[in-house]
Design a protein around this motif. Structure first.
Motif, mmCIF file in Angstrom:
data_model
loop_
_atom_site.group_PDB
_atom_site.id
_atom_site.type_symbol
_atom_site.label_atom_id
_atom_site.label_comp_id
_atom_site.label_asym_id
_atom_site.label_seq_id
_atom_site.Cartn_x
_atom_site.Cartn_y
_atom_site.Cartn_z
ATOM 1 N N GLY A 182 10.958 7.411 -14.757
ATOM 2 C CA GLY A 182 12.008 6.416 -14.622
ATOM 3 C C GLY A 182 12.841 6.538 -13.358
ATOM 4 O O GLY A 182 13.559 5.606 -12.997
ATOM 5 N N THR A 183 12.731 7.665 -12.676
ATOM 6 C CA THR A 183 13.513 7.850 -11.445
ATOM 7 C C THR A 183 12.724 7.502 -10.188
ATOM 8 O O THR A 183 13.295 7.501 -9.094
ATOM 9 N N LEU A 184 11.449 7.209 -10.319
ATOM 10 C CA LEU A 184 10.652 6.873 -9.138
ATOM 11 C C LEU A 184 11.096 5.519 -8.593
ATOM 12 O O LEU A 184 11.160 4.538 -9.342
ATOM 13 N N PRO A 185 11.392 5.441 -7.307
ATOM 14 C CA PRO A 185 11.920 4.191 -6.762
ATOM 15 C C PRO A 185 10.929 3.032 -6.789
ATOM 16 O O PRO A 185 11.350 1.878 -6.743
ATOM 17 N N GLN A 186 9.643 3.306 -6.918
ATOM 18 C CA GLN A 186 8.638 2.244 -6.917
ATOM 19 C C GLN A 186 8.505 1.562 -8.284
ATOM 20 O O GLN A 186 7.941 0.484 -8.399
ATOM 21 N N VAL A 187 9.001 2.216 -9.339
ATOM 22 C CA VAL A 187 8.753 1.754 -10.702
ATOM 23 C C VAL A 187 9.716 0.631 -11.082
ATOM 24 O O VAL A 187 10.930 0.777 -10.996
ATOM 25 N N GLN A 188 9.132 -0.473 -11.543
ATOM 26 C CA GLN A 188 9.923 -1.606 -12.027
ATOM 27 C C GLN A 188 9.892 -1.696 -13.545
ATOM 28 O O GLN A 188 10.894 -1.973 -14.177
ATOM 29 N N SER A 189 8.707 -1.468 -14.140
ATOM 30 C CA SER A 189 8.593 -1.591 -15.594
ATOM 31 C C SER A 189 7.718 -0.486 -16.153
ATOM 32 O O SER A 189 6.780 -0.013 -15.504
ATOM 33 N N ILE A 190 8.057 -0.073 -17.375
ATOM 34 C CA ILE A 190 7.312 0.962 -18.088
ATOM 35 C C ILE A 190 7.134 0.484 -19.523
ATOM 36 O O ILE A 190 8.098 0.100 -20.177
ATOM 37 N N ALA B 116 2.813 6.130 -2.600
ATOM 38 C CA ALA B 116 3.940 6.977 -2.996
ATOM 39 C C ALA B 116 3.927 7.215 -4.500
ATOM 40 O O ALA B 116 4.138 8.345 -4.972
ATOM 41 N N PHE B 117 3.662 6.156 -5.262
ATOM 42 C CA PHE B 117 3.582 6.293 -6.718
ATOM 43 C C PHE B 117 2.438 7.233 -7.108
ATOM 44 O O PHE B 117 2.616 8.125 -7.940
ATOM 45 N N GLU B 118 1.284 7.050 -6.500
ATOM 46 C CA GLU B 118 0.124 7.889 -6.822
ATOM 47 C C GLU B 118 0.372 9.355 -6.471
ATOM 48 O O GLU B 118 -0.063 10.255 -7.197
ATOM 49 N N ARG B 119 1.066 9.628 -5.374
ATOM 50 C CA ARG B 119 1.407 11.018 -5.024
ATOM 51 C C ARG B 119 2.319 11.625 -6.086
ATOM 52 O O ARG B 119 2.137 12.775 -6.494
ATOM 53 N N ALA B 120 3.300 10.863 -6.520
ATOM 54 C CA ALA B 120 4.225 11.361 -7.543
ATOM 55 C C ALA B 120 3.498 11.646 -8.852
ATOM 56 O O ALA B 120 3.726 12.674 -9.498
ATOM 57 N N VAL B 121 2.620 10.744 -9.241
ATOM 58 C CA VAL B 121 1.875 10.914 -10.483
ATOM 59 C C VAL B 121 0.928 12.118 -10.381
ATOM 60 O O VAL B 121 0.760 12.865 -11.345
ATOM 61 N N ALA B 122 0.344 12.335 -9.221
ATOM 62 C CA ALA B 122 -0.571 13.473 -9.041
ATOM 63 C C ALA B 122 0.157 14.799 -9.253
ATOM 64 O O ALA B 122 -0.466 15.792 -9.657
ATOM 65 N N ARG B 123 1.449 14.844 -9.010
ATOM 66 C CA ARG B 123 2.233 16.070 -9.190
ATOM 67 C C ARG B 123 2.675 16.279 -10.639
ATOM 68 O O ARG B 123 3.203 17.336 -10.976
ATOM 69 N N ALA B 124 2.502 15.292 -11.489
ATOM 70 C CA ALA B 124 2.969 15.368 -12.878
ATOM 71 C C ALA B 124 1.875 15.922 -13.783
ATOM 72 O O ALA B 124 0.891 15.233 -14.049
ATOM 73 N N PRO B 125 2.032 17.137 -14.293
ATOM 74 C CA PRO B 125 0.986 17.708 -15.149
ATOM 75 C C PRO B 125 0.816 16.957 -16.465
ATOM 76 O O PRO B 125 -0.241 17.045 -17.088
ATOM 77 N N GLN B 126 1.819 16.213 -16.880
ATOM 78 C CA GLN B 126 1.718 15.449 -18.128
ATOM 79 C C GLN B 126 0.734 14.299 -18.008
ATOM 80 O O GLN B 126 0.191 13.838 -19.007
ATOM 81 N N VAL B 127 0.513 13.804 -16.802
ATOM 82 C CA VAL B 127 -0.388 12.670 -16.596
ATOM 83 C C VAL B 127 -1.810 13.202 -16.461
ATOM 84 O O VAL B 127 -2.143 13.868 -15.495
ATOM 85 N N LYS C 142 0.836 -1.202 0.000
ATOM 86 C CA LYS C 142 0.000 0.000 0.000
ATOM 87 C C LYS C 142 0.870 1.250 0.000
ATOM 88 O O LYS C 142 0.601 2.217 -0.706
ATOM 89 N N ALA C 143 1.956 1.220 0.774
ATOM 90 C CA ALA C 143 2.853 2.376 0.856
ATOM 91 C C ALA C 143 3.479 2.675 -0.507
ATOM 92 O O ALA C 143 3.601 3.846 -0.901
ATOM 93 N N SER C 144 3.868 1.630 -1.233
ATOM 94 C CA SER C 144 4.458 1.812 -2.553
ATOM 95 C C SER C 144 3.439 2.410 -3.524
ATOM 96 O O SER C 144 3.751 3.332 -4.284
#
Length: 150
Positions: free
Chosen positions: A128-136, A84-95, A79-81
């Protein structure tokens, strides 16, 4: 919960097409008096069935020439991962969309950028720099023959 009878369904269909339609025109199209139509619309707004109204924008005039759908797999399934990913994505205007999905990956994103170079920068230097990301995996949109999102 508001009952969705045949008339409410027609009202919703018309509002999806044009959220700024005049009540008088809407009433005529669905076969109601203007006051009865307005009451139904207001009830659907109060109940939360109609969450709001939006403007449909022209991406080209906003400088958006590149759209992709991106699947993201996380390296840990906690859940923590995810948070954290969702918070990072919420800050990205491209998403412009982020969906938590089932399957072999956890997320499906809609990403809008000026061009391929801008996407590459975001992909490499942000996602690509988010520590939670394994694959894109990126799926580039070449055209949208049907897009009913408002």
């Amino acid at each position: 919960m508001t009952k969705i009878d045949a008339i409410n369904a027609r009202i919703l269909q018309e509002l999806r097409r044009d959220g700024r339609i005049a009540n008088l025109t809407l009433a005529e199209r669905v076969g109601l008096s203007p006051s009865a139509c307005l009451r139904r619309v207001q009830e659907m707004e109060r109940s939360g069935l109609i969450k709001g109204y939006r403007a449909v924008l022209d991406p080209a005039q906003l400088g958006i020439g590149f759209t992709a759908y991106v699947t993201v797999g996380l390296n840990t399934h906690t859940k923590a991962s995810q948070e954290a990913f969702e918070r990072a994505v919420a800050r990205a205007p491209q998403v412009t969309e982020c969906h938590n999905i089932t399957g072999t990956v956890e997320y499906l994103l809609r990403v809008d950028c000026a061009d391929l170079a801008a996407y590459k920068h975001w992909h490499t230097d942000v996602l690509g720099t988010l520590p939670q990301v394994q694959s894109i995996t990126t799926f580039v949109v070449m055209g949208s023959p049907k897009d009913d999102r408002a």
